[in-house]
Design a protein around this motif. Sequence first.
Motif, PDB file in Angstrom:
ATOM      1  N   MET A   1       0.802  -1.231   0.000  1.00  0.00           N
ATOM      2  CA  MET A   1       0.000   0.000   0.000  1.00  0.00           C
ATOM      3  C   MET A   1       0.826   1.268   0.000  1.00  0.00           C
TER       4      MET A   1
ATOM      5  N   ASP B   1       1.475   7.124  -0.683  1.00  0.00           N
ATOM      6  CA  ASP B   1       0.416   6.118  -0.641  1.00  0.00           C
ATOM      7  C   ASP B   1       0.314   5.434  -1.989  1.00  0.00           C
ATOM      8  N   SER B   2      -0.662   4.549  -2.143  1.00  0.00           N
ATOM      9  CA  SER B   2      -0.759   3.760  -3.370  1.00  0.00           C
ATOM     10  C   SER B   2      -1.119   4.597  -4.596  1.00  0.00           C
TER      11      SER B   2
ATOM     12  N   ASP C   1       0.769  -3.377  10.981  1.00  0.00           N
ATOM     13  CA  ASP C   1       0.064  -2.112  10.800  1.00  0.00           C
ATOM     14  C   ASP C   1       0.802  -0.914  11.395  1.00  0.00           C
TER      15      ASP C   1
ATOM     16  N   THR D   1      -3.803   1.912   8.052  1.00  0.00           N
ATOM     17  CA  THR D   1      -5.190   1.460   8.121  1.00  0.00           C
ATOM     18  C   THR D   1      -5.513   0.573   6.929  1.00  0.00           C
ATOM     19  N   SER D   2      -6.592  -0.205   7.070  1.00  0.00           N
ATOM     20  CA  SER D   2      -6.997  -1.107   5.987  1.00  0.00           C
ATOM     21  C   SER D   2      -7.470  -0.349   4.755  1.00  0.00           C
ATOM     22  N   SER D   3      -7.817   0.948   4.913  1.00  0.00           N
ATOM     23  CA  SER D   3      -8.276   1.751   3.778  1.00  0.00           C
ATOM     24  C   SER D   3      -7.119   2.366   2.996  1.00  0.00           C
ATOM     25  N   GLY D   4      -5.879   2.144   3.451  1.00  0.00           N
ATOM     26  CA  GLY D   4      -4.722   2.650   2.726  1.00  0.00           C
ATOM     27  C   GLY D   4      -4.214   3.977   3.224  1.00  0.00           C
ATOM     28  N   ALA D   5      -4.633   4.379   4.421  1.00  0.00           N
ATOM     29  CA  ALA D   5      -4.142   5.636   4.998  1.00  0.00           C
ATOM     30  C   ALA D   5      -3.075   5.345   6.036  1.00  0.00           C
TER      31      ALA D   5
ATOM     32  N   ARG E   1      -3.772  -5.631  15.679  1.00  0.00           N
ATOM     33  CA  ARG E   1      -4.892  -5.890  14.775  1.00  0.00           C
ATOM     34  C   ARG E   1      -5.489  -7.262  15.024  1.00  0.00           C
TER      35      ARG E   1
END
Length: 382
Positions: free
Chosen positions: A103, A117-118, A138, A158-162, A207
């Motif tokens: 990511m 970021d991605s 994480d 985070t799992s959302s890519g932040a 996590r």
Amino acid sequence: MRSGGRVLLLAAAAALCFTLAGCEKKKDSGEQESSSSSVSESSANPSTVSVKKYTFPEFMSAQKEPDMLSREVYKSFDKDNAEVPVKEQPFKDHECKKCIGGMFYTYGEGEYVGLLDSHGNVVIKADKIYDITAVSGDLLVCYSDREHKKPSDYYTMTSSGAAVKADSSTVGFRATAISVNAHAEQVPGAPEPVQRFTLDIDPRVVRTPTVEYPAGNSLWDTLEKCEPQSINTAKSYRAYYKATRSGASYYICFDEYYNYYVYEASYARIRMKIGSDTGECYVQSFDDYTELSKMVKSFGKAGSTTMPDGNEGLDYVQITFGINSADQYAMTMSSDGWCFVDNLTHVNQPDNKFFACYDKDSFVSLVQWVDQVVSKEYAAKK
């Protein structure tokens, strides 16, 4: 120490067979055969047994400091997989160095390192950081000193890519964040629920809060915290736990960031002298330990002979059984077949030490078993 007639020797051999078969059998194995015969191949049986010649196991020469935490069977965080070098540049405006977690990308500007970021957006500017690395699944750590002695900033992925900057006061190991909890499990065929245990981590710091057995089950048969002094290892962790599951034993070790590493525990210690070569290693496979116990039992009854001559120049194999249990037994077999048995944890029993005598081929079988079987454990260790 007792010695003498045939009755005592037969009793000693029977005691030896009984005490060294402490693990429950998983598979049957054939009896050891005579010269040049073969036995069925398995992961814990030598493919052939020669009773004429033997040599010092080569792998033992490399074991200068045998380590009880050598057989790693699981780790919750694999840094080599979490960080991979960038082979094809994903963005035009930045030269990326490595991809983290699939990511994020580190990029360089002069001597400094930043994070993208991605989508190629700048998360951390490359203006004061010398290195950015993942320390758990994480968590990212930034270093603003060249020698990387102390982290300067932490970022949570985070799992959302932040990537969110974390409060450094909340990062760091706390032993109280790990707990052992008992559970009642209904086992088929058992009239009452059986007590099982989980090793849990405060979900606010990780996590995945439950430590799983390598096969995927989080319930352990036994589980307790242990002191590092009880483990012969050069590895350093923040907390150590000892667990069992289905007869096998494990050590669960935590690092600074609650990553845990599961090692299969040592079941026996082997010391060996052949000629001028000496060495030491551990048996760290439950299956191999079970087969070793059965092989010793297959040696049969001891012969009736006189006392050994005390020739200290003879080759020997010393095996300490049950080093991971409350019952430990050491057997030292010389190349002439004489075997000294010492019950290490029941020293007040009348027969806690005794001599037995076996066929010389039994000694060779032990040497070759170590050479052919235990060597595979060390060759496969990570």
